[in-house]
Write a protein that holds these residues in place. Structure first.
Motif, PDB file in Angstrom:
ATOM      1  N   GLY A 276      78.764  65.141  52.983  1.00  0.00           N
ATOM      2  CA  GLY A 276      79.032  66.426  51.712  1.00  0.00           C
ATOM      3  C   GLY A 276      77.240  67.041  51.357  1.00  0.00           C
ATOM      4  N   VAL A 277      76.546  66.435  52.146  1.00  0.00           N
ATOM      5  CA  VAL A 277      74.761  67.003  52.106  1.00  0.00           C
ATOM      6  C   VAL A 277      75.279  68.523  52.333  1.00  0.00           C
ATOM      7  CG1 VAL A 277      72.369  66.958  52.173  1.00  0.00           C
ATOM      8  CG2 VAL A 277      74.021  64.914  51.588  1.00  0.00           C
ATOM      9  N   PRO A 278      74.293  69.408  51.828  1.00  0.00           N
ATOM     10  CA  PRO A 278      74.626  70.413  52.845  1.00  0.00           C
ATOM     11  C   PRO A 278      73.291  71.022  53.663  1.00  0.00           C
ATOM     12  CG  PRO A 278      73.615  70.295  50.082  1.00  0.00           C
ATOM     13  CD  PRO A 278      74.100  69.911  50.186  1.00  0.00           C
ATOM     14  N   PHE A 279      73.605  71.520  54.215  1.00  0.00           N
ATOM     15  CA  PHE A 279      72.037  71.758  55.249  1.00  0.00           C
ATOM     16  C   PHE A 279      70.921  72.845  54.605  1.00  0.00           C
ATOM     17  CE2 PHE A 279      74.810  68.025  58.217  1.00  0.00           C
ATOM     18  CZ  PHE A 279      74.219  67.913  58.585  1.00  0.00           C
ATOM     19  N   ILE A 280      70.168  72.821  55.332  1.00  0.00           N
ATOM     20  CA  ILE A 280      68.564  73.996  55.552  1.00  0.00           C
ATOM     21  C   ILE A 280      68.470  73.701  56.300  1.00  0.00           C
ATOM     22  CG2 ILE A 280      68.912  73.601  52.543  1.00  0.00           C
ATOM     23  CD1 ILE A 280      66.298  72.240  52.678  1.00  0.00           C
ATOM     24  N   VAL A 281      68.000  74.844  56.556  1.00  0.00           N
ATOM     25  CA  VAL A 281      66.184  75.388  57.033  1.00  0.00           C
ATOM     26  C   VAL A 281      65.524  74.759  56.988  1.00  0.00           C
ATOM     27  CG1 VAL A 281      65.746  76.788  59.040  1.00  0.00           C
ATOM     28  CG2 VAL A 281      67.067  77.398  57.631  1.00  0.00           C
TER      29      VAL A 281
ATOM     30  N   VAL B 285      68.023  70.305  59.140  1.00  0.00           N
ATOM     31  CA  VAL B 285      67.883  69.140  58.558  1.00  0.00           C
ATOM     32  C   VAL B 285      68.687  69.192  56.905  1.00  0.00           C
ATOM     33  CG1 VAL B 285      65.581  69.283  59.155  1.00  0.00           C
ATOM     34  CG2 VAL B 285      66.202  70.049  56.410  1.00  0.00           C
ATOM     35  N   PRO B 286      69.335  68.073  56.876  1.00  0.00           N
ATOM     36  CA  PRO B 286      69.889  68.033  55.253  1.00  0.00           C
ATOM     37  C   PRO B 286      69.028  67.575  54.251  1.00  0.00           C
ATOM     38  CG  PRO B 286      69.683  65.536  56.856  1.00  0.00           C
ATOM     39  CD  PRO B 286      68.794  66.682  57.725  1.00  0.00           C
ATOM     40  N   ASP B 287      69.776  68.361  53.634  1.00  0.00           N
ATOM     41  CA  ASP B 287      68.089  68.813  52.306  1.00  0.00           C
ATOM     42  C   ASP B 287      68.458  67.389  51.878  1.00  0.00           C
ATOM     43  OD1 ASP B 287      67.740  69.590  49.887  1.00  0.00           O
ATOM     44  OD2 ASP B 287      69.121  71.564  49.072  1.00  0.00           O
ATOM     45  N   THR B 288      67.278  66.955  51.848  1.00  0.00           N
ATOM     46  CA  THR B 288      66.947  65.595  51.641  1.00  0.00           C
ATOM     47  C   THR B 288      66.563  65.658  50.170  1.00  0.00           C
ATOM     48  OG1 THR B 288      64.491  66.689  51.997  1.00  0.00           O
ATOM     49  CG2 THR B 288      65.390  65.116  53.675  1.00  0.00           C
TER      50      THR B 288
ATOM     51  N   LYS C 162      54.939  72.402  60.291  1.00  0.00           N
ATOM     52  CA  LYS C 162      54.552  71.386  60.385  1.00  0.00           C
ATOM     53  C   LYS C 162      55.004  69.945  60.813  1.00  0.00           C
ATOM     54  CE  LYS C 162      52.165  69.610  56.288  1.00  0.00           C
ATOM     55  NZ  LYS C 162      51.893  68.576  55.403  1.00  0.00           N
ATOM     56  N   GLN C 163      55.657  69.683  60.120  1.00  0.00           N
ATOM     57  CA  GLN C 163      56.403  68.581  59.989  1.00  0.00           C
ATOM     58  C   GLN C 163      57.659  69.148  60.016  1.00  0.00           C
ATOM     59  OE1 GLN C 163      54.427  67.018  58.397  1.00  0.00           O
ATOM     60  NE2 GLN C 163      55.514  66.249  56.459  1.00  0.00           N
ATOM     61  N   THR C 164      58.757  68.168  59.798  1.00  0.00           N
ATOM     62  CA  THR C 164      60.304  68.609  59.886  1.00  0.00           C
ATOM     63  C   THR C 164      60.471  67.675  57.784  1.00  0.00           C
ATOM     64  OG1 THR C 164      61.150  66.714  60.209  1.00  0.00           O
ATOM     65  CG2 THR C 164      61.655  68.868  61.443  1.00  0.00           C
ATOM     66  N   ILE C 165      61.657  67.887  57.321  1.00  0.00           N
ATOM     67  CA  ILE C 165      61.072  67.159  56.056  1.00  0.00           C
ATOM     68  C   ILE C 165      62.020  66.304  55.880  1.00  0.00           C
ATOM     69  CG2 ILE C 165      60.998  69.124  54.499  1.00  0.00           C
ATOM     70  CD1 ILE C 165      63.767  68.969  53.511  1.00  0.00           C
ATOM     71  N   ASP C 166      62.578  66.193  57.687  1.00  0.00           N
ATOM     72  CA  ASP C 166      63.924  64.368  57.581  1.00  0.00           C
ATOM     73  C   ASP C 166      62.876  63.174  58.700  1.00  0.00           C
ATOM     74  OD1 ASP C 166      63.739  66.160  59.776  1.00  0.00           O
ATOM     75  OD2 ASP C 166      66.209  65.901  60.203  1.00  0.00           O
TER      76      ASP C 166
END
Ligand code: SF4
Ligand code: SF4
Lengths: 671, 270
Positions: free
Chosen positions: B29-34, B10-13, B121-125
């Motif tokens: 330019g937004v880094p991706f994270i797990v 997901v993109p680092d929200t 439990k869910q994704t942050i995006d």
């Protein structure tokens, strides 16, 4: 007269036989230790050239002339200097007048001349000094019992000192017997040496002077050979290894750790004694258990399970115990990390180090403790992923968001929202102001960042920032042994600096300063980095800052040295001069200051860890500061700032004592 | 004996901003994270591996650069990773996504019996928390959401006992295996990769399953198979507060102003 030839063939057999045995033991041990040391890996360090060699010898001579290198503070150095010079002169004597003269039967050629008499004078004078030196040291050690030797008063030291004490006595006995027997022959127009002559009078009337002489000669030589034989097994070894250590010690800053080689897992960390570099395995051989390191170590002083002296002892014990099986390419039985026995180092000890460098600063034989500790951390982090759990956040945050707290990188320039901070541009801006994570994100330290910009502007310096593009320098990760991630961060920064044409950098934090300046050099990146205290002092000296001359409510200013500015980079004077320029007088010193200053407790990544063992280091340091009745404590590092402010709160002194960065002191005194 | 961990990149929200005009996320330019919850799902799978000897497969649906996330899973100790990537998977809502993931689990199960599927439990995006339950429904597995502890796994009887973290209470549930679990952050502390594992994972090949492999009906997946669509994303309007008092130099005074204000608005009471 020659007690060797007097006994004919048997004499020679005896003399060379004994000598050969002693030399044999000496060489056997020497070769054994060299084989043990060679188990370590090479570290690609260049062999020192002749110039370096001469410099090392010169260094030792100078230090022994000042009789102070070993002491820094106490006067054991006096005794040591006597013994050192006595030892040198006696070694020459043994070689010329015992090995060559007696051993080869050319006794008359060697001794019946004025040079011999002159040399006899020299040894005659030095002998009592050696005795004094040895007695001095014995008294100091066992009667005076200095604090630094706490827990380290071993029999070994006493035996060594007694051998030192007996030598010159047997020597004088021997020369005196010689004189009493009328040798060297009269008529050399030189008086015989006074002490031996006086002793010679005691032989008056003795019938068998020759026998006396022989007895002294043999007992003396046996003693010398005894020492030769035990050198490799005792702390006597330092007479050889200390010189080598001096020769190969790393260039400043002390204790730089080496880069890892991703193709060579042996460089990922030290879990077995043979993962250490050969240099690491060599330097520990010189330890004389003087205790200076333990007396100066902030962790040891606050009852943590770390004592640099024991790190050295345990690495050495581990090597001696495991080397024989390692040489047979078998698995060692004594673990280096985590075991209970001597020769094993606890994880708690490894994590307790602040990498302050105080141990290396005072070690008289140039042992480098910090790289060894960091190498063991590397093993724990990089090979076992085993570390205090608080560090997980630090590691992930640093890797993902390039700051320890994991704050969004987009917020990095927020500290400068209300000032006119220009982005760095190679042809327009002279200096990059590298703010660092604390300067950008920490609410207290942001004031220091602002103070620095006020000073730069007041002096008309051309500066710019990287803003959102600035990244963490990686210091904490490197000291904590997470070299893999540090390596990536460092390379990214270097690429950015090169791309943007950045060469001149002002840093706010001493850790950024040292990392950019020294650690990045390992990648071939030469940057002109200056810490803000040095830069501000330069501006003051050049008269580019106008001060108001008032007291500015500072009161008594006590100065605290940052380890990474002081010991690691030998910047002691600049911040003090700058304080003096503001207040009109030098800042007050604490009991431990300059290169002996006590760490605040936050270096080496300790900033990000709980301090649950022993007393807190920052409290110890704050207590030292409070003894000087400060109104202001001057620091020059964001970590020291936090540690002092917290410590003062703990001591309920935060109302009466303020902590200011040097930049704030100067900025507050601008006209 | 397989445990499948579902992870999403997901993109680092914290670093994402919304374009106010188009109402879309500015991802540039937004880094991706797990997805942080998924790191706990993976960790729990790895703990089951350590404890019971399961094999762990990590799967992820996403664009080709999702490889990075799967390599991270490898570096932490996953035995096998599969990237589910195809143009036709794109634009999927939670239903379509769960179809693809469920099919992947089914295929993995052909080689090795699947005992558990673990998701965050869910994704942050997306924040829907529907994909995990969706997989369970598609596969007919037991469904255990909001798990904060796996208390026991009985390999013979094929049951699992977990604790669910609900608002203000815990619930201990036993379920038949295979089951889909969605986990909350409290369940564990994720591990850290060793350097040799990182280097190994950088070299390793990530298995790619596109729709040629998966053979799903294109009407049921991706944009076309998604009954829901995002119309607009926006940040709720927030009136910018004003700075009252001088908290830096007069903290006490500022605190009083704050208290008075809170009292006035009935947010606190004395
Ligand atoms: S570097 Fe400092 S904390 Fe570490 S062992 Fe040496 S003196 Fe102690
Ligand atoms: S390591 Fe150095 S300072 Fe410490 S006891 Fe040994 S010789 Fe002395």
């Amino acid at each position: 007269m020659n007690p060797v030839s007097d006994l004919g063939a048997i004499g020679y057999l005896l003399f060379w036989g004994l000598t050969a045995v002693a030399a044999g033991i000496f060489l056997y041990r020497g070769v054994q230790l060299l084989r043990y040391i060679s188990l370590g890996r090479g570290n690609g360090q260049a062999t020192p050239g002749i110039r370096r060699g001469l410099a090392a010898i010169f260094n030792i001579i100078v230090q022994e002339c000042q009789w102070k290198n070993l002491t820094h503070r106490d006067r054991a150095g006096v005794g040591h200097a006597f013994m050192f010079w006595g030892f040198i002169l006696f070694v020459i004597y043994y070689f010329l007048f015992i090995v060559i003269a007696s051993g080869f039967g050319i006794y008359e050629t060697m001794e019946h001349n004025s040079f011999y008499v002159v040399y006899a004078w020299i040894t005659d004078i030095i002998a009592p000094f050696i005795v004094i030196g040895a007695v001095w040291c014995i008294l100091r050690r066992y009667i005076g019992r200095p604090k630094r030797l706490e827990g380290q008063l071993t029999w070994e030291a006493l035996i060594i000192l007694i051998t030192v004490l007996i030598h010159p006595i047997t020597h004088v006995g021997k020369i005196a017997a010689q004189i009493a027997a009328g040798s060297p022959p009269a008529g050399l127009s030189l008086a015989t040496p006074p002490l031996s002559t006086a002793v010679a009078n005691l032989y008056d009337g003795a019938t068998s002077i020759e026998a006396w002489h022989a007895a002294w000669f043999w007992s003396h030589w046996v003693f010398v050979l005894l020492v030769l034989a035990i050198i490799g097994y005792t702390r006597y070894l330092h007479v050889i290894v200390a010189i080598i250590n001096d020769l190969i010690r790393s260039a400043p800053p002390k204790g730089m750790v080496s880069l890892i080689d991703l193709k060579n897992p042996a460089t990922f960390g030290v879990s077995r004694v043979d993962n250490f570099t050969q240099r690491d395995l060599l330097d520990i051989q010189a330890c004389v258990v003087c205790g200076y390191c333990q007396e100066n170590c902030p962790a040891n002083l606050t009852e943590k399970p770390l004592n640099p002296l024991l790190i050295v002892r345990d690495v050495k014990a581990n090597l001696l115990s495991n080397a024989p099986v390692l040489l047979k390419k078998q698995e060692p039985s004594l673990e280096l990390i985590g075991g209970e026995r001597e020769g094993s180092i606890s994880e708690d000890a490894i994590w307790a180090c602040t990498t302050c460098g105080a141990c290396m600063e005072v070690c008289p034989v140039y042992i480098e403790h910090v790289p060894k500790i960091v190498e063991m951390r590397r093993d724990l982090v990089q090979m076992r992923a085993k570390f205090p759990e608080e560090l997980l956040n630090l590691f992930e945050n640093s890797e993902q968001r390039s700051n320890p707290w994991g704050i969004a990188p987009a917020d990095r320039a927020k500290w400068a929202a209300n000032i006119d901070a220009q982005p760095f541009e190679a042809d327009k801006t002279e200096y990059l102001f590298y703010v660092g994570c604390a300067g950008a994100f920490d609410s207290r330290e942001r004031h220091v960042s602002l103070a620095i910009t006020r000073i730069l502007d007041a002096a008309g310096v051309s500066w710019g920032i990287l803003g959102r593009e600035e990244k963490c320098c990686g210091d904490s990760l490197r000291r904590l042994g997470n070299e893999f991630v540090y390596d990536r961060m460092a390379r990214e920064n270097i690429a950015q600096f090169q791309e943007m044409g950045i060469t001149k950098i002002i840093t706010e934090c001493p850790h950024c300063f040292s990392t950019l300046k020294n650690d990045y050099r390992q990648y071939g990146m030469e940057l002109d980095v200056v810490h803000h205290t040095e830069f501000i002092n330069r501006l003051l000296k050049e008269g580019r800052l106008k001060l108001n001359g008032g007291s500015n409510g500072l009161g008594n200013v006590v100065f605290h040295d940052s380890c990474y500015l002081g010991r690691h980079n030998e910047i002691y004077q600049a911040p003090r001069e700058a304080v003096a320029a503001v207040t009109g007088k030098a800042p007050t010193e604490m009991e431990r200051h300059h290169n002996k200053a006590l760490c605040c407790g936050a270096g080496g990544g300790r900033m990000w860890m709980e301090e649950s063992l022993g007393k807190r280091i920052n409290i110890a340091r704050v207590e030292e500061a409070l003894k000087e009745a400060p109104a202001t404590i001057c620091v020059s590092c964001p970590y020291c700032m936090v540690m002092f402010e917290d410590g003062l709160k703990d001591k309920d002194a935060d109302e009466r004592v303020q902590v200011l960065d040097l930049a704030e002191i100067v900025a507050g005194a601008l006209e | 004996m397989l445990v499948v961990a579902c992870v999403k990149q997901v993109p680092d929200t914290t670093q994402v901003m919304i374009d106010p005009e188009t109402g879309t996320l500015i991802r540039e330019g937004v880094p991706f994270i797990v997805n942080p919850f998924d790191t706990h799902a993976l960790e729990e799978s790895l703990r089951l591996k350590d404890k019971y000897g399961f094999r762990v497969a990590a799967i992820s649906m996403g664009p080709p650069n999702t490889e990075v996330t799967l390599k991270k899973a490898l570096s932490l100790g996953a035995d096998e990773v599969v990237l589910l990537s195809d143009r036709v998977f794109g634009g999927a809502d939670t239903l379509a996504t769960s179809r693809v993931l469920a099919e992947a689990v089914r295929r993995l199960g052909e080689k090795d019996e699947v005992f558990m599927v673990i998701c965050g439990k869910q994704t942050i995006d997306g924040d829907t928390a529907q994909v995990g339950p969706g997989i369970a429904s598609r596969l007919g597995y037991s469904q255990l959401t909001l798990v904060d502890q796996i208390s026991d796994v009985d390999l013979r009887a094929k049951t699992v006992v977990v604790r669910r973290k609900l608002e203000g209470r815990h619930e201990i549930v036993e379920a038949r295996l295979p089951a889909v679990l969605t986990v909350v952050r409290e369940i564990n502390r994720p591990r850290y990769p060793t350097v040799p594992m990182r280097l190994m994972s950088e070299e390793a090949e990530v298995i790619l399953w596109d729709n040629k492999v998966m053979q799903l009906d294109e009407e049921t997946i991706g944009l076309r198979g998604s009954p829901t669509q995002v119309r607009r994303i926006f940040s709720p309007e927030r009136v910018k507060g004003e700075i009252l008092g001088d908290g830096l130099n007069k903290p006490e005074e500022a605190a009083h102003i704050l208290i008075d204000n809170l009292l006035e608005r009935d947010i606190i009471s004395l």
